[in-house]
Design a protein around this motif. Sequence first.
Motif, short mmCIF file in Angstrom:
data_model
loop_
_atom_site.label_atom_id
_atom_site.label_comp_id
_atom_site.label_asym_id
_atom_site.label_seq_id
_atom_site.Cartn_x
_atom_site.Cartn_y
_atom_site.Cartn_z
N TYR A 11 0.88 -1.17 0.00
CA TYR A 11 0.00 0.00 0.00
C TYR A 11 0.91 1.21 0.00
O TYR A 11 1.47 1.56 1.04
N ASN A 36 -1.30 -7.53 15.65
CA ASN A 36 -2.21 -6.64 14.92
C ASN A 36 -1.45 -5.96 13.81
O ASN A 36 -0.34 -5.47 14.01
N ALA A 38 -0.23 -7.40 11.21
CA ALA A 38 0.86 -8.22 10.68
C ALA A 38 0.66 -8.54 9.21
O ALA A 38 1.61 -8.78 8.47
N GLY A 39 -0.59 -8.55 8.78
CA GLY A 39 -0.86 -8.87 7.37
C GLY A 39 -1.70 -10.13 7.19
O GLY A 39 -1.81 -10.64 6.08
N ASP A 81 -13.26 -11.00 9.04
CA ASP A 81 -13.17 -10.69 10.47
C ASP A 81 -14.35 -9.80 10.90
O ASP A 81 -14.90 -9.98 11.97
N GLU A 158 -10.30 -14.86 12.12
CA GLU A 158 -10.73 -14.72 13.51
C GLU A 158 -12.17 -15.19 13.74
O GLU A 158 -13.03 -14.41 14.13
N HIS A 190 -5.94 -14.56 17.40
CA HIS A 190 -4.98 -14.06 18.39
C HIS A 190 -4.96 -14.96 19.60
O HIS A 190 -4.07 -14.89 20.42
N VAL B 283 -6.47 2.21 -1.49
CA VAL B 283 -5.38 2.36 -0.54
C VAL B 283 -5.79 3.42 0.46
O VAL B 283 -6.03 4.56 0.10
N1 ATP Z 1 -6.58 -0.52 2.40
C1 ATP Z 1 -5.45 -0.31 3.05
N2 ATP Z 1 -4.74 0.81 2.81
C2 ATP Z 1 -3.58 1.03 3.44
N3 ATP Z 1 -3.03 0.20 4.34
C3 ATP Z 1 -3.67 -0.94 4.63
C4 ATP Z 1 -4.91 -1.25 4.01
N4 ATP Z 1 -5.32 -2.45 4.48
C5 ATP Z 1 -4.38 -2.85 5.36
N5 ATP Z 1 -3.39 -1.96 5.46
C6 ATP Z 1 -2.18 -2.09 6.29
O1 ATP Z 1 -1.62 -3.37 6.03
C7 ATP Z 1 -1.12 -3.94 7.21
C8 ATP Z 1 -1.69 -5.32 7.40
O2 ATP Z 1 -3.05 -5.22 7.73
P1 ATP Z 1 -3.94 -6.48 8.04
O3 ATP Z 1 -5.33 -6.00 8.13
O4 ATP Z 1 -3.63 -7.54 7.06
O5 ATP Z 1 -3.45 -6.93 9.48
P2 ATP Z 1 -3.94 -8.14 10.39
O6 ATP Z 1 -2.80 -9.07 10.52
O7 ATP Z 1 -5.19 -8.70 9.86
O8 ATP Z 1 -4.20 -7.42 11.76
P3 ATP Z 1 -5.33 -7.68 12.87
O9 ATP Z 1 -4.81 -8.75 13.74
O10 ATP Z 1 -5.38 -6.39 13.61
O11 ATP Z 1 -6.59 -8.00 12.18
C9 ATP Z 1 -1.45 -2.97 8.33
O12 ATP Z 1 -0.29 -2.24 8.64
C10 ATP Z 1 -2.49 -2.08 7.75
O13 ATP Z 1 -2.36 -0.78 8.29
#
Ligand code: ATP
Lengths: 309, 293
Positions: A11, A36, A38-39, A81, A158, A190, B283
Amino acid sequence: MLEIRNLRKTYGDLVAVRDLSFTLEPGDILGFIGTNGAGKTTTIRMVSTLLEPTSGTASINGFDIQRDPMGVRRLIGYMPDFFGLYDDVKAWEYLDFFANIYGIPSKQRPSVIDNVLELTDLTTKRDAFVQSLSRGMQQRLCLARCLVHDPALLLLDEPASGLDPRARAELRELILELGRMGKIVIVSSHILPELAGFCNKVGVIERGELLAFGGVGEVVRSVQPHRKVHARIVGELDGVVATAMACAGVSDARIDNSGSVVIDLQGSHEDQAELLKTLLAKGHRIFEFREEAVNLEDVFLKLTRGDVN
Amino acid sequence: MIRLMDTFESPLLGERKRAIRKIMNPTTSKGTNTAIRALILLLYLVLAVYGLSVDNSALLAVISFALLTALCFLTPALLHSAIAGEREKRTWDFLAVAPLTASQIILGKFSAGMSAVLMLMLACSPFFLMSTFRPVDPEMSLSYPTTFVTQPQYVLYIALTILTFSMALAAFSILISSRSRRAFTAQGVILGLEALVLLIFPTFLSAISTDRIYVRLLTALSPYSSVSGSLDRAVEGSDFYGVGSDALPMLIPPLIPCATYLIFTVLCLIWSERTIRFADNDVRFVKARARNS
Ligand SMILES: Nc1ncnc2c1ncn2[C@@H]1O[C@H](COP(=O)(O)OP(=O)(O)OP(=O)(O)O)[C@@H](O)[C@H]1O
Ligand SMILES: [Mg+2]
């Protein structure tokens, strides 16, 4: 079979998922853990064809997520989620709507719907309006929706949040059952103790990078190569440490505060059996001898701090 | 060709069932739905009472304008949330992850909205039939000497104009909806643009000039002037009820606006198909100092 190859999502400057690669076989249940942000969600959404990868790709039973998204969609069940459900319909109508979308012939639909309602323990709510269901029940209805078309791959982001302990235990059973049916299941969570119970694979992800991936035991051993064995002894503790240290594969032995002997073992289960035999032969009266349970939480904390051996 | 067939056998036609169930089933309704239903019922009753007390051409004029105006509000009310609402309520992912093409989703939504429109038109059809085929009361026709509906084909044109216009409006609502994140924004944009095109723009045009040919052509495309033109023709020899018959003699045959609406419908649907996934890969704001540095 699910094959993920160099999957990457950026992104702007931010690399949300960095060149992820792994393979899962039918019957595999992957616990996908990470802090949180992590991706996890990004990865799951890419595999479920909702997000376009920046580069890399994945394929499910030979269907590529970019070249053949329709084929992939028929094979997956995705539970996000956060989600909402159409609230102006009854539970069975909701499932019927999606069964229709997935092309299940109208004659088979009632039995399919009854089956998935049974599986998710919602039979009594068949005729209830979706808006009258509790959050946890809606979650289960969503899971039921994922199952109507008998997918080969389930992506559950989740799924346990919002479920009571009993429903969680049932979810665990359900996921195990799905694994036995030969489906691939990816569960992100988690709540680590929850995953340890039923996953046969774990993937630890941080900052978009897969820090560890493999069988649960494998990953734990890669993080803590020593297995910890606890022995409790009636009476004299003198000489136990020395005896243990002399055995093959033992790297350390000590007596902890509670009075049990903690032995770090690097060797195999063979060595562990030898150790017990030797201790008994030396006349130590052991009433408990156990290997410390796999602790995903430790693994997680160690890995995500970045201090991997 | 096969893709086209697939598209028309849209599995999302279940959407139609859902929409109709929503309208018909009062136990599930929310406040607005009940209000809309009550309004339609009231309108229907008023029309029924009124229709029996006036002569045919007056009934035709009233039912045509009432139906057209009702659909101007009803169609966006039904469809403004078609996609934006799903995004907002987070039900969109389930459609996006299902084996549906964008065009199947669009057509499912479109047909759901149009079934409701058709239901309303069907409910009004007795009035159209009555205004066309009811025998004329000799006493009444004495007091209003020129109010026979002598050209029933124009009644058909009116119905067609209303139908195709609401198709265009439905497609336009879906387009705006698939381009919005919030149902509320979509509703505002649709109604705003509708007011602009149907009210403000024609008023503005007629203020500058009514003689210029392009002004008259543009105005003739409005469903209101097209319907009033047809009304005048239906009631031959009369401009008594024809709202704009003096100012706007029928420049173009009534089927031309219909065709225009149909073309507009197709364009809107195609455009929606192209734009429907615009929010999926967006984004969100990312700070320059990304964490991977
Ligand atoms: N549409 C978007 N635009 C910009 N950044 C994004 C977007 N979607 C996710 N991100 C970023 O990508 C990264 C991964 O996000 P992701 O949602 O995959 O995390 P996660 O592992 O599911 O976290 P959580 O445990 O909180 O659900 C984060 O840093 C988030 O800020
Ligand atoms: Mg997440």
